[in-house]
Write an enzyme that holds these catalytic residues in place. Structure first.
Site, PDB file in Angstrom:
ATOM      1  N   GLN A  72     -14.481   2.224  -0.045  1.00  0.00           N
ATOM      2  CA  GLN A  72     -15.095   1.893  -1.324  1.00  0.00           C
ATOM      3  C   GLN A  72     -14.006   1.842  -2.388  1.00  0.00           C
ATOM      4  O   GLN A  72     -13.352   2.844  -2.684  1.00  0.00           O
ATOM      5  CB  GLN A  72     -16.151   2.927  -1.737  1.00  0.00           C
ATOM      6  CG  GLN A  72     -16.776   2.580  -3.076  1.00  0.00           C
ATOM      7  CD  GLN A  72     -17.644   3.644  -3.689  1.00  0.00           C
ATOM      8  OE1 GLN A  72     -17.981   3.576  -4.877  1.00  0.00           O
ATOM      9  NE2 GLN A  72     -18.003   4.672  -2.927  1.00  0.00           N
TER      10      GLN A  72
ATOM     11  N   HIS B  97       0.792  -1.227   0.000  1.00  0.00           N
ATOM     12  CA  HIS B  97       0.000   0.000   0.000  1.00  0.00           C
ATOM     13  C   HIS B  97       0.835   1.292   0.000  1.00  0.00           C
ATOM     14  O   HIS B  97       0.320   2.356  -0.326  1.00  0.00           O
ATOM     15  CB  HIS B  97      -0.892  -0.007   1.239  1.00  0.00           C
ATOM     16  CG  HIS B  97      -2.207   0.687   1.069  1.00  0.00           C
ATOM     17  ND1 HIS B  97      -2.378   1.804   0.286  1.00  0.00           N
ATOM     18  CD2 HIS B  97      -3.419   0.418   1.575  1.00  0.00           C
ATOM     19  CE1 HIS B  97      -3.626   2.189   0.337  1.00  0.00           C
ATOM     20  NE2 HIS B  97      -4.297   1.366   1.114  1.00  0.00           N
TER      21      HIS B  97
ATOM     22  N   LYS C 222     -29.704   4.834  -6.629  1.00  0.00           N
ATOM     23  CA  LYS C 222     -29.829   6.195  -7.169  1.00  0.00           C
ATOM     24  C   LYS C 222     -31.292   6.611  -7.313  1.00  0.00           C
ATOM     25  O   LYS C 222     -31.610   7.802  -7.172  1.00  0.00           O
ATOM     26  CB  LYS C 222     -29.116   6.283  -8.515  1.00  0.00           C
ATOM     27  CG  LYS C 222     -27.592   6.275  -8.409  1.00  0.00           C
ATOM     28  CD  LYS C 222     -26.957   6.338  -9.791  1.00  0.00           C
ATOM     29  CE  LYS C 222     -25.445   6.333  -9.713  1.00  0.00           C
ATOM     30  NZ  LYS C 222     -24.817   6.350 -11.058  1.00  0.00           N
TER      31      LYS C 222
ATOM     32  N   SER D 284     -26.865   9.011  -2.093  1.00  0.00           N
ATOM     33  CA  SER D 284     -25.558   8.573  -2.560  1.00  0.00           C
ATOM     34  C   SER D 284     -25.391   7.076  -2.320  1.00  0.00           C
ATOM     35  O   SER D 284     -25.636   6.592  -1.206  1.00  0.00           O
ATOM     36  CB  SER D 284     -24.461   9.347  -1.814  1.00  0.00           C
ATOM     37  OG  SER D 284     -23.250   8.625  -1.779  1.00  0.00           O
TER      38      SER D 284
ATOM     39  N   SER E 247     -10.705  10.062  -0.586  1.00  0.00           N
ATOM     40  CA  SER E 247      -9.618  10.337  -1.518  1.00  0.00           C
ATOM     41  C   SER E 247      -9.250  11.817  -1.569  1.00  0.00           C
ATOM     42  O   SER E 247     -10.118  12.693  -1.559  1.00  0.00           O
ATOM     43  CB  SER E 247      -9.996   9.865  -2.924  1.00  0.00           C
ATOM     44  OG  SER E 247      -8.995  10.224  -3.857  1.00  0.00           O
TER      45      SER E 247
ATOM     46  N   TYR F 244     -13.677   4.341  10.290  1.00  0.00           N
ATOM     47  CA  TYR F 244     -12.740   4.892   9.308  1.00  0.00           C
ATOM     48  C   TYR F 244     -13.289   4.579   7.922  1.00  0.00           C
ATOM     49  O   TYR F 244     -13.456   3.410   7.564  1.00  0.00           O
ATOM     50  CB  TYR F 244     -11.361   4.260   9.474  1.00  0.00           C
ATOM     51  CG  TYR F 244     -10.328   4.701   8.448  1.00  0.00           C
ATOM     52  CD1 TYR F 244      -9.325   5.587   8.805  1.00  0.00           C
ATOM     53  CD2 TYR F 244     -10.359   4.225   7.142  1.00  0.00           C
ATOM     54  CE1 TYR F 244      -8.372   5.991   7.872  1.00  0.00           C
ATOM     55  CE2 TYR F 244      -9.432   4.630   6.204  1.00  0.00           C
ATOM     56  CZ  TYR F 244      -8.437   5.509   6.575  1.00  0.00           C
ATOM     57  OH  TYR F 244      -7.509   5.915   5.645  1.00  0.00           O
TER      58      TYR F 244
END
Length: 441
Positions: A376, A162, A244, A249, A277, A273
């Site tokens: 996600q 990572h 949707k 969301s 991004s 957590y």
């Protein structure tokens, strides 16, 4: 420590001069050139024949040196420095570290009697850790950013280290490769050039101390693998297109399903957590989206209160979802706070100063103890990611909302914890998805 950091630092190399991948089979490591002198991809036939040649050359298992890359960083750092003292190992380590990526050709991971869901979970575990030294864990180089994994029984995955990049980027590479395979534009597909790939085995010379280290590494990897309970779930009742239509969301929808599942199973909310991004910023990585807000806790309480009607529950849910969406946007715009506080703490430690008093408060410790670690990482294909929990009594939940009519997710927990159970939790999540959908319709 500084000495360990020096020990595992990478050799310099630029992508324009690198033409090879490393291929592992039965713990052997081979350098295989896949690009020609002009940087063009060699033909499929040439690469296939090279991989076939690797398999034929390595029918017997080699020493499981790859296990050392799964060891504690300090242990591996010391062993690595020691192995570098042998001049014959230096060019081999350079080749390993400069390789574009690793290809791990694994042995079978199942006996063929598992259900589709069970085999998916086995495949996810094999990609995560290799299922132990007697299976495929030694057929890995866990220091490498990307390892493409293919087993004899057709399971395909990828393992990512990572540090250099977020998993979203790696998933995009995976999706790109799968899209190319479905198209007529796959590089090298119609190339009939029979130029052979150059193959060199990178057999490291091991000293007695390293062989002793490997004995301990086998014990450690067995312990790690045995402690991870991991399930892969393909929920194909509905997906993002249905979500949707509910005017919420999809990410917030699934996050609240996770929250409701945890609350129902453990009778308490969880500090959560969610990876947010920061890719819009130069050298940006992530910050923390905190799903478990006061509005979320209010929703959980109302949802489980039999005296509250459907309208009150739906209102509380939509208010919590709106708050989650707003906070997600705040984090994405660089206005999160977790990374900032973490950076201040690390600066104090590195300068030998006292950690800020606030960070010594029990409340701060509680707010950074993430029993739910979620992310996600969406794919347009039937692909998903997995990882272990952050804390002993927590869960790791990675999910993909990239398919229109399905939700894919993995759930992990530590078997040593008497509080958690990944299988039960997964069912709670599936049930929560259905309940939340019904509530919003």
């Amino acid at each position: 420590t500084q000495s360990t950091w020096e020990a595992v630092s990478f050799f310099n190399g630029t992508s324009s001069t690198i033409r090879h991948v490393c291929v592992m089979h039965n713990n052997h490591i081979y350098q295989v050139d896949v690009l020609d002198e002009d940087g063009q991809i060699l033909s499929w036939a040439s690469i296939y024949n090279a991989f076939k040649d690797v398999v034929q050359r390595s029918e017997a298992k080699a020493q499981p040196i790859g296990l050392m890359t799964a060891e504690n960083r300090n242990v591996w750092g010391v062993a690595y420095k020691r192995l570098l003292k042998n001049p014959s190992n230096l060019p081999k380590f350079k080749s390993i570290q400069k390789a574009l990526f690793f290809v791990c050709l694994d042995n079978e991971i199942s006996d063929g009697n598992e259900s589709f869901v069970e085999k998916e979970s086995l495949s996810a575990a094999n990609a995560l850790h290799g299922n132990g030294h007697k299976s495929n864990s030694a057929n890995r180089w866990f220091d490498k950013t990307m390892q493409l994994i293919v087993s004899r029984d057709g399971c395909v995955g990828m393992n990512q280290e990572h540090s250099p990049a977020e998993t979203v980027s790696v998933m995009q590479i995976f999706d790109h490769a799968l899209n190319l395979m479905d198209s007529d534009n796959m590089p090298g597909a119609n190339d009939r050039d029979r130029k052979r790939c150059t193959i060199h085995e990178l057999a490291l010379s091991l000293d007695r101390e390293t062989r002793d280290d490997l004995d301990m590494a086998k014990i450690n990897i067995r312990s790690l693998v045995g402690d991870i309970e991991l399930l892969s779930i393909h929920h194909d009742i509905f997906g993002k297109e249905t979500i949707k239509t509910l005017k919420v969301s999809p990410d917030a929808f699934f996050q609240h399903a996770i929250q409701l599942a945890f609350y129902r199973m453990h009778n308490t909310p969880s500090v959560t957590y969610e990876s947010g991004s920061l890719r819009r910023f130069s050298q940006g990585r992530t910050d923390v989206i905190r799903t478990c807000s006061p509005k979320c806790v209010k929703f959980l309480n109302i949802m489980q209160d039999p005296s509250c009607d459907v309208s009150a529950k739906a209102t509380a849910l939509r208010e919590s979802i709106a708050g989650h969406t707003a906070f997600s946007n705040q984090v994405a715009s660089g206005n999160g706070f977790d990374r900032h506080l973490f950076g201040l703490k690390q600066i104090a430690l590195e300068l030998g100063k006292n950690v800020p008093e606030m960070m010594m408060d029990p409340t701060y410790a509680q707010m950074t103890y993430f029993r739910l670690s979620t992310s996600q990482i969406s794919s347009t294909h039937h692909a998903l990611c997995c990882y272990s929990p952050l804390v002993p009594n927590g869960y790791g939940v990675s999910y993909s909302l990239g398919q229109k009519h399905a939700i894919n997710f993995t759930a992990s927990a530590f078997r040593q914890s008497p509080e958690t159970n990944a299988e039960q939790f997964s069912q709670f999540v599936v049930d929560a998805c259905s309940d939340i959908r019904q509530l919003l319709e």
